[in-house]
Design an enzyme around this catalytic site. Sequence first.
Site, PDB file in Angstrom:
ATOM      1  N   ILE A  39      39.456  37.152  45.962  1.00  0.00           N
ATOM      2  CA  ILE A  39      38.280  37.935  46.355  1.00  0.00           C
ATOM      3  C   ILE A  39      37.135  37.291  45.566  1.00  0.00           C
ATOM      4  O   ILE A  39      37.247  37.079  44.358  1.00  0.00           O
ATOM      5  CB  ILE A  39      38.458  39.442  46.017  1.00  0.00           C
ATOM      6  CG1 ILE A  39      37.231  40.263  46.436  1.00  0.00           C
ATOM      7  CG2 ILE A  39      38.785  39.676  44.569  1.00  0.00           C
ATOM      8  CD1 ILE A  39      37.442  41.787  46.286  1.00  0.00           C
ATOM      9  N   SER A  40      36.078  36.908  46.265  1.00  0.00           N
ATOM     10  CA  SER A  40      35.008  36.135  45.623  1.00  0.00           C
ATOM     11  C   SER A  40      34.268  36.939  44.561  1.00  0.00           C
ATOM     12  O   SER A  40      34.266  38.161  44.562  1.00  0.00           O
ATOM     13  CB  SER A  40      33.999  35.657  46.667  1.00  0.00           C
ATOM     14  OG  SER A  40      34.601  34.743  47.539  1.00  0.00           O
TER      15      SER A  40
END
Length: 228
Positions: free
Chosen positions: A71-72
Amino acid sequence: MSDEDERRVEALIHDVLRDFRETAHTTGVSAPDPRLVEALRRVPRNEFVPGAAARSAWENRALPIGQGQTISQPFVVALMTQLLELTPDSRVLEIGTGSGYQAAILAELAGEVFSIEVVPELAETASAVLERLGYHNVHVRAGNGRDGWPEAAPFDAIIVTAGADEVPPALVEQLRTGGRLVIPVDAQWTGQDLFVAVKQEDGSLKKRRALSVIFVPLIGGDGGHGHH
């Protein structure tokens, strides 16, 4: 949301705002839109982070979500979103649903979001979380993002959340004239350069580099990467 979580959210917003200021000289954006800041407050990032990593959900960094994917970092999510210049009636295509967090942020700001994920398990999980949280304007499907989503085209904005060696031609085709594309393109030595591009009347893209970033590779197309 507990007081503790609220404090964490405000600390995260503080970090994100600082990152915008510190990178403004290359991104051209010194602060996120107030609507985007509200979206960062509203979307519960912890709901999109599985297992033990969830306790770090409000930190300004990338986290593992399984299947070798991440997840960025919230700042990168916010910057990419900001560069799309969305309006409440924008139709957005996202390549790389991942956890679904970026899709939720987009859904807060745009009219409709179409999101494609190459790992079927992730597509399923993200879809379920988005549904449970009430994001009914997001459509998720499993597939090869390089092909885009032709039936739903044209799009006002396209966001690619994986590093590509080039801009997939199908995506350029599915972007409306004047539409914006944000994509990390593999840099010569390491990581990627984040580009923002605007589609011109003649169908070409006018690109500018916004920032150096690191993303997982965009899978599909030529049978994967690693042969450079």
